[in-house]
Design a protein around this motif. Structure first.
Motif, PDB file in Angstrom:
ATOM      1  N   ARG A 200       0.851  -1.189   0.000  1.00 25.05           N
ATOM      2  CA  ARG A 200       0.000   0.000   0.000  1.00 25.05           C
ATOM      3  C   ARG A 200       0.887   1.239   0.000  1.00 25.05           C
ATOM      4  O   ARG A 200       1.693   1.430   0.919  1.00 25.05           O
ATOM      5  CB  ARG A 200      -0.935  -0.001   1.205  1.00 25.05           C
ATOM      6  N   PHE A 201       0.742   2.064  -1.029  1.00 26.37           N
ATOM      7  CA  PHE A 201       1.567   3.258  -1.180  1.00 26.37           C
ATOM      8  C   PHE A 201       0.804   4.489  -0.687  1.00 26.37           C
ATOM      9  O   PHE A 201      -0.251   4.822  -1.225  1.00 26.37           O
ATOM     10  CB  PHE A 201       1.963   3.448  -2.645  1.00 26.37           C
ATOM     11  N   PRO A 202       1.309   5.165   0.339  1.00 28.32           N
ATOM     12  CA  PRO A 202       0.638   6.374   0.825  1.00 28.32           C
ATOM     13  C   PRO A 202       0.867   7.555  -0.121  1.00 28.32           C
ATOM     14  O   PRO A 202       1.950   7.704  -0.686  1.00 28.32           O
ATOM     15  CB  PRO A 202       1.301   6.618   2.179  1.00 28.32           C
ATOM     16  N   VAL A 203      -0.157   8.358  -0.291  1.00 29.78           N
ATOM     17  CA  VAL A 203      -0.075   9.576  -1.091  1.00 29.78           C
ATOM     18  C   VAL A 203      -0.734  10.689  -0.285  1.00 29.78           C
ATOM     19  O   VAL A 203      -1.773  10.469   0.354  1.00 29.78           O
ATOM     20  CB  VAL A 203      -0.791   9.425  -2.454  1.00 29.78           C
ATOM     21  N   GLU A 204      -0.153  11.870  -0.313  1.00 31.02           N
ATOM     22  CA  GLU A 204      -0.625  12.952   0.561  1.00 31.02           C
ATOM     23  C   GLU A 204      -2.041  13.412   0.240  1.00 31.02           C
ATOM     24  O   GLU A 204      -2.766  13.903   1.106  1.00 31.02           O
ATOM     25  CB  GLU A 204       0.338  14.136   0.511  1.00 31.02           C
ATOM     26  N   SER A 205      -2.458  13.252  -1.017  1.00 33.53           N
ATOM     27  CA  SER A 205      -3.811  13.649  -1.402  1.00 33.53           C
ATOM     28  C   SER A 205      -4.133  13.065  -2.768  1.00 33.53           C
ATOM     29  O   SER A 205      -3.234  12.623  -3.500  1.00 33.53           O
ATOM     30  CB  SER A 205      -3.935  15.174  -1.469  1.00 33.53           C
ATOM     31  N   PHE A 206      -5.414  13.071  -3.108  1.00 27.68           N
ATOM     32  CA  PHE A 206      -5.795  12.619  -4.444  1.00 27.68           C
ATOM     33  C   PHE A 206      -5.188  13.514  -5.507  1.00 27.68           C
ATOM     34  O   PHE A 206      -4.744  13.036  -6.556  1.00 27.68           O
ATOM     35  CB  PHE A 206      -7.320  12.592  -4.596  1.00 27.68           C
ATOM     36  N   ASP A 207      -5.170  14.821  -5.257  1.00 30.71           N
ATOM     37  CA  ASP A 207      -4.595  15.744  -6.246  1.00 30.71           C
ATOM     38  C   ASP A 207      -3.133  15.404  -6.523  1.00 30.71           C
ATOM     39  O   ASP A 207      -2.684  15.460  -7.677  1.00 30.71           O
ATOM     40  CB  ASP A 207      -4.705  17.187  -5.752  1.00 30.71           C
ATOM     41  N   ALA A 208      -2.392  15.063  -5.467  1.00 26.76           N
ATOM     42  CA  ALA A 208      -0.986  14.692  -5.657  1.00 26.76           C
ATOM     43  C   ALA A 208      -0.868  13.401  -6.459  1.00 26.76           C
ATOM     44  O   ALA A 208       0.029  13.258  -7.300  1.00 26.76           O
ATOM     45  CB  ALA A 208      -0.300  14.538  -4.303  1.00 26.76           C
ATOM     46  N   TYR A 209      -1.773  12.459  -6.191  1.00 28.95           N
ATOM     47  CA  TYR A 209      -1.774  11.196  -6.941  1.00 28.95           C
ATOM     48  C   TYR A 209      -2.080  11.426  -8.411  1.00 28.95           C
ATOM     49  O   TYR A 209      -1.414  10.879  -9.295  1.00 28.95           O
ATOM     50  CB  TYR A 209      -2.807  10.246  -6.330  1.00 28.95           C
ATOM     51  N   PHE A 210      -3.076  12.251  -8.688  1.00 29.85           N
ATOM     52  CA  PHE A 210      -3.547  12.386 -10.064  1.00 29.85           C
ATOM     53  C   PHE A 210      -2.743  13.391 -10.884  1.00 29.85           C
ATOM     54  O   PHE A 210      -2.876  13.448 -12.103  1.00 29.85           O
ATOM     55  CB  PHE A 210      -5.026  12.789 -10.076  1.00 29.85           C
ATOM     56  N   GLU A 211      -1.896  14.149 -10.224  1.00 30.33           N
ATOM     57  CA  GLU A 211      -1.133  15.181 -10.930  1.00 30.33           C
ATOM     58  C   GLU A 211      -0.330  14.604 -12.093  1.00 30.33           C
ATOM     59  O   GLU A 211      -0.271  15.179 -13.179  1.00 30.33           O
ATOM     60  CB  GLU A 211      -0.189  15.896  -9.969  1.00 30.33           C
ATOM     61  N   HIS A 212       0.308  13.433 -11.866  1.00 35.21           N
ATOM     62  CA  HIS A 212       1.146  12.868 -12.927  1.00 35.21           C
ATOM     63  C   HIS A 212       0.318  12.441 -14.139  1.00 35.21           C
ATOM     64  O   HIS A 212       0.802  12.444 -15.264  1.00 35.21           O
ATOM     65  CB  HIS A 212       1.969  11.692 -12.394  1.00 35.21           C
ATOM     66  N   ILE A 213      -0.937  12.082 -13.903  1.00 32.64           N
ATOM     67  CA  ILE A 213      -1.803  11.730 -15.021  1.00 32.64           C
ATOM     68  C   ILE A 213      -2.158  12.987 -15.818  1.00 32.64           C
ATOM     69  O   ILE A 213      -2.110  13.001 -17.055  1.00 32.64           O
ATOM     70  CB  ILE A 213      -3.081  11.039 -14.503  1.00 32.64           C
ATOM     71  N   GLU A 214      -2.490  14.054 -15.115  1.00 32.39           N
ATOM     72  CA  GLU A 214      -2.849  15.307 -15.785  1.00 32.39           C
ATOM     73  C   GLU A 214      -1.669  15.928 -16.516  1.00 32.39           C
ATOM     74  O   GLU A 214      -1.864  16.713 -17.459  1.00 32.39           O
ATOM     75  CB  GLU A 214      -3.420  16.280 -14.763  1.00 32.39           C
TER      76      GLU A 214
END
Length: 263
Positions: A200-214
């Protein structure tokens, strides 16, 4: 049928978006392949060269690593990582039609690449052909979309873009343990081993997770940024729901299946 590819932006951003995920699982692949000092190793579908770099450290100065990928953009990234080391070669190769002579390598590795092949059985056959007698092939594959880091996004996009559905489904087509084992058995491998590992990889927020996709990083990002704006917004919110965002830190569970066999 649409194919999943890496343009220069997708390849260039791969490490920023996904290196920590790939790096976590590298030791499992090296152990499955029995990578050891002095070996000649082929890392096919090398991407940015993460696996090849780890294999280079494992084989030492008396060994040799060949890093190969079908994507010239990825090969450029791998060359930057691996540099001008004398016992490494980086080249563009089709995993289903390798240019190497029979019995060229002690070990063949393929991290999260085999499911991209139009014909995985052909790829496994080529891996075996270039392997010396007694050598070992080791691969890793996705299991299911809900336990993937970014490839789940291909599946969500495909729900709205049917032409991408076959390519998206292929990303998880080898996740079934029985099918993966049969692929090795049908190619003539012995001493086949299958294992599954998750984290399980922790990410500080959904925005931080999805930034690389955007930003268009990775193959999922490349597919995402090509969509119309309204569809991008819809898929973003569907991904948000899928990863369980509650406005705050999130965790993304990732699971890979590893298979290896001896020639």
């Amino acid at each position: 049928m649409a194919e999943i590819k890496y343009n220069s932006t997708a390849a260039g951003g791969y490490d920023q978006g996904f290196a920590r995920v790939s790096t976590h699982f590298i030791p499992y692949l090296l152990r499955a392949g029995r990578v050891a000092v002095g070996q000649r190793v082929l890392d096919i579908a090398t991407g940015t060269g993460l696996i090849a770099n780890a294999a280079l450290a494992a084989v030492g100065p008396d060994g040799h690593v060949t890093a190969a990928d079908l994507s010239p953009n990825m090969v450029d990234q791998a060359r930057r990582r691996l540099g001008e080391v004398s016992n490494v070669a980086v080249r563009v190769e089709d995993g289903q039609a390798l240019s190497f002579p029979d019995g060229s390598f002690d070990t063949v590795l393929c991290s999260l690449g085999l499911m991209f092949f139009p014909d995985p059985a052909s790829g496994i056959g080529e891996f075996r052909r270039v392997l010396r007698r007694g050598g070992r092939v080791a691969v890793s594959v996705n299991t299911v979309p809900e336990r993937s880091y970014n490839t789940r996004i291909h599946v969500m996009i495909a729900r709205h873009v049917p032409s991408l559905a076959p390519a998206a489904a292929r990303l998880f087509s080898l996740g079934d343990e029985t099918r993966l084992r049969s692929l090795f058995e049908n190619a003539g491998f012995e001493d086949i081993e299958i294992s599954t590992h998750s984290h399980r990889f922790p990410v500080e927020s959904f925005d931080a997770y999805f930034e690389h996709i955007e930003r268009g990083w990775g193959s999922a990002g490349e597919a995402f940024v090509a969509l119309p704006e309204a569809l991008r917004h819809l898929i973003r919110e569907q991904v948000r729901s899928d990863v369980g965002d509650r406005v705050g830190p999130i965790e993304i569970e990732v699971e890979f299946r590893f298979a290896s066999g001896r020639k």
